[in-house]
Enzyme design. Sequence first.
Site, PDB file in Angstrom:
ATOM      1  N   MET A  28       0.598  -1.669  -0.313  1.00  0.00           N
ATOM      2  CA  MET A  28      -0.341  -0.003  -0.191  1.00  0.00           C
ATOM      3  C   MET A  28       1.133   1.464  -0.322  1.00  0.00           C
ATOM      4  SD  MET A  28      -3.249  -1.755  -0.635  1.00  0.00           S
ATOM      5  CE  MET A  28      -3.934  -0.039  -0.177  1.00  0.00           C
ATOM      6  N   ILE A  59       3.221   3.878  -2.909  1.00  0.00           N
ATOM      7  CA  ILE A  59       3.862   4.230  -4.171  1.00  0.00           C
ATOM      8  C   ILE A  59       4.987   3.487  -4.528  1.00  0.00           C
ATOM      9  CG2 ILE A  59       3.684   5.537  -5.661  1.00  0.00           C
ATOM     10  CD1 ILE A  59       1.321   7.255  -4.567  1.00  0.00           C
ATOM     11  N   HIS A 107      -4.763  -5.695  -7.807  1.00  0.00           N
ATOM     12  CA  HIS A 107      -6.074  -4.748  -6.991  1.00  0.00           C
ATOM     13  C   HIS A 107      -7.531  -5.326  -7.367  1.00  0.00           C
ATOM     14  CE1 HIS A 107      -7.130  -0.309  -6.145  1.00  0.00           C
ATOM     15  NE2 HIS A 107      -7.716  -0.198  -7.306  1.00  0.00           N
TER      16      HIS A 107
HETATM   17  C1  GAR Z   1      -6.277  -6.734  -1.806  1.00  0.00           C
HETATM   18  O1  GAR Z   1      -7.546  -6.647  -2.022  1.00  0.00           O
HETATM   19  C2  GAR Z   1      -5.736  -6.077  -2.506  1.00  0.00           C
HETATM   20  O2  GAR Z   1      -6.014  -6.436  -3.853  1.00  0.00           O
HETATM   21  C3  GAR Z   1      -5.170  -4.504  -1.736  1.00  0.00           C
HETATM   22  O3  GAR Z   1      -4.963  -4.339  -1.353  1.00  0.00           O
HETATM   23  C4  GAR Z   1      -5.767  -5.988  -0.528  1.00  0.00           C
HETATM   24  C5  GAR Z   1      -4.468  -6.330   0.954  1.00  0.00           C
HETATM   25  O4  GAR Z   1      -5.325  -8.057   0.829  1.00  0.00           O
HETATM   26  N1  GAR Z   1      -4.837  -3.667  -2.991  1.00  0.00           N
HETATM   27  C6  GAR Z   1      -4.848  -3.020  -3.072  1.00  0.00           C
HETATM   28  O5  GAR Z   1      -5.441  -1.822  -2.868  1.00  0.00           O
HETATM   29  C7  GAR Z   1      -3.351  -2.002  -4.033  1.00  0.00           C
HETATM   30  N2  GAR Z   1      -3.849  -0.673  -4.140  1.00  0.00           N
HETATM   31  P1  GAR Z   1      -4.021  -8.689   1.707  1.00  0.00           P
HETATM   32  O6  GAR Z   1      -3.267  -8.015   2.394  1.00  0.00           O
HETATM   33  O7  GAR Z   1      -5.488 -10.303   2.628  1.00  0.00           O
HETATM   34  O8  GAR Z   1      -3.361  -9.624   0.487  1.00  0.00           O
END
Ligand code: GAR
Length: 199
Positions: A92, A94, A111
């Site tokens: 999360m 950049i 994403h």
């Molecule tokens: C997931 O939904 C992923 O796609 C999103 O954060 C979440 C992490 O979940 N990523 C973003 O939003 C990137 N911009 P996780 O830690 O359980 O994998």
Amino acid sequence: MKRLVVLASGEGTNLQAILDACASGEIAAAVVAVVSNKSESIALARARQAGVPAIHVGTAPVSVETRGEYGARLADAVLAWNPDLVVCAGWMRILSMSFLHHFPKQVVNIHPSLPGELRGADAIRRAYQETRLGTRTRTGVMMHYIVDEGVDDGPVIDHVEVQMHPEESLDALTERMHVVEHRLLVETLAHLCDNGGPP
Ligand code: GAR
């Protein structure tokens, strides 16, 4: 066997899907390290549980370290593992060019939106809210390369459309989206690691 370094900031359910698929042989690769910007992230705990080096590269206030300096420090930590691919799985922050220039076409991101929509954090919640307002009927999940500092933007490798259900709770939608994410992530990485090219 390809070498994967996974960058993850949070829960790490996508990381877990990768670890499981590498263990089962579905992805012909090994996760050689997991790097997080958050020392307490569950992702790091999942890595330790799987016997994978779990590395914390924390950020400092911008008065102490610029975003570019952080990117260079992060690159040093990742380069030490000599990865074929760097996988952002719930990362999360950049990634700055000081990081990206070390890994041309080697950094991929998952994403939870369709390409060009709902960039940034909380994409699932925002899709849910728009559905409640009656302005959205579908969302999706995408895998893309990260080639510059654009947020959740870059050459799309693959995407899946997900229909919204107006009566569905946010929790149920989140769970349904995670199932789609984990499948797309594993299938895309399996393909990239087998053939070295996008599906
Ligand atoms: C997931 O939904 C992923 O796609 C999103 O954060 C979440 C992490 O979940 N990523 C973003 O939003 C990137 N911009 P996780 O830690 O359980 O994998």
